[in-house]
Scaffold this motif. Structure first.
Motif, mmCIF file in Angstrom:
data_model
loop_
_atom_site.group_PDB
_atom_site.id
_atom_site.type_symbol
_atom_site.label_atom_id
_atom_site.label_comp_id
_atom_site.label_asym_id
_atom_site.label_seq_id
_atom_site.Cartn_x
_atom_site.Cartn_y
_atom_site.Cartn_z
ATOM 1 N N GLU A 123 -6.940 -8.102 -6.143
ATOM 2 C CA GLU A 123 -6.575 -8.668 -4.840
ATOM 3 C C GLU A 123 -6.908 -10.154 -4.826
ATOM 4 O O GLU A 123 -7.986 -10.559 -5.245
ATOM 5 C CB GLU A 123 -7.340 -7.957 -3.721
ATOM 6 C CG GLU A 123 -7.054 -8.505 -2.346
ATOM 7 C CD GLU A 123 -7.896 -7.852 -1.259
ATOM 8 O OE1 GLU A 123 -7.462 -7.891 -0.104
ATOM 9 O OE2 GLU A 123 -8.981 -7.312 -1.563
ATOM 10 N N TYR B 134 0.811 -1.214 0.000
ATOM 11 C CA TYR B 134 0.000 0.000 0.000
ATOM 12 C C TYR B 134 0.844 1.263 0.000
ATOM 13 O O TYR B 134 0.346 2.344 -0.242
ATOM 14 C CB TYR B 134 -0.942 0.018 1.201
ATOM 15 C CG TYR B 134 -2.032 -1.025 1.105
ATOM 16 C CD1 TYR B 134 -3.008 -0.934 0.120
ATOM 17 C CD2 TYR B 134 -2.082 -2.088 1.991
ATOM 18 C CE1 TYR B 134 -4.012 -1.888 0.017
ATOM 19 C CE2 TYR B 134 -3.080 -3.039 1.899
ATOM 20 C CZ TYR B 134 -4.041 -2.932 0.917
ATOM 21 O OH TYR B 134 -5.033 -3.876 0.812
ATOM 22 N N GLU C 22 -8.912 -2.294 -5.552
ATOM 23 C CA GLU C 22 -8.201 -1.326 -4.719
ATOM 24 C C GLU C 22 -7.320 -0.449 -5.605
ATOM 25 O O GLU C 22 -6.681 -0.941 -6.536
ATOM 26 C CB GLU C 22 -7.322 -2.026 -3.686
ATOM 27 C CG GLU C 22 -8.120 -2.788 -2.654
ATOM 28 C CD GLU C 22 -7.240 -3.367 -1.558
ATOM 29 O OE1 GLU C 22 -7.596 -3.210 -0.388
ATOM 30 O OE2 GLU C 22 -6.203 -3.971 -1.894
#
Length: 185
Positions: free
Chosen positions: A172, A40, A163
């Motif tokens: 994902e 992230y 995402e």
């Protein structure tokens, strides 16, 4: 929830809480684009890594949902920091945890990540008493997916472009292992 007695040891590794002296070794891992490509966050500065270490020093128990145990993975023979593993509490009611791992690429291919992750799975199932442990990862991260499969986890989901990570829509993949499957290994 029960708390594991730390440090944890395996035949080649020590899994222990982070200490301030880990900052430089962790910087050598987290400052690399090839390490952070599927995470992230992007490469971190030394100051950011010092803050990460300070935060991780407090992540040693699973009391509430969202809590994590984050452990430095150290080679027993040399004391070298290889990476880290973590176990988070996703649901106390459903006794579900989430595993994660990050290792320096220089140490790939030696089975260290597998050894460390197996130990944190053991703690999750046998010490803490979790029913289910998941691994969520960028579906493009084949090395992480291969490790999840070597750990005995099965792929349960693939979410397409769900995402927005580091400027791109990422798929994902979700892998999981049940306590009964762990016992049957």
């Amino acid at each position: 929830m029960p708390t594991p007695e730390l440090p944890l040891t395996t035949s080649r590794l020590v899994l222990r809480p982070f200490v301030p002296e880990d900052a430089e070794a962790l910087y050598k891992i987290q400052s690399r684009e090839d390490v952070t490509k599927y995470l992230y966050w992007g490469p971190r500065t030394r100051e950011e890594v010092r803050q990460v270490v300070a935060d991780r020093m407090t992540f040693t128990t699973l009391n509430d949902v969202g809590d994590r145990i984050v452990l430095a993975v150290q080679l027993r023979a040399t004391g070298e920091l290889l990476g880290d593993v973590n176990l988070g509490l996703v649901s106390a009611e459903h006794r579900t945890g989430e595993i994660g791992y990050i290792f320096h690429p220089d140490h790939h291919g030696h089975g260290y990540a597998n050894e460390a992750a197996l130990e944190i799975l053991r703690v999750g199932f046998e010490v803490i008493g979790l029913h289910r442990i998941v691994a969520r990862l960028d579906a493009d991260n084949t090395a992480s997916a291969n490790l999840a499969e070597r750990l005995g986890m099965r792929k349960e989901a693939h979410f397409r472009k769900n995402e927005f990570v580091q400027g791109r829509w990422a798929d994902e993949a979700v892998y999981a292992l049940l306590a009964e499957e762990w016992k049957a290994r």
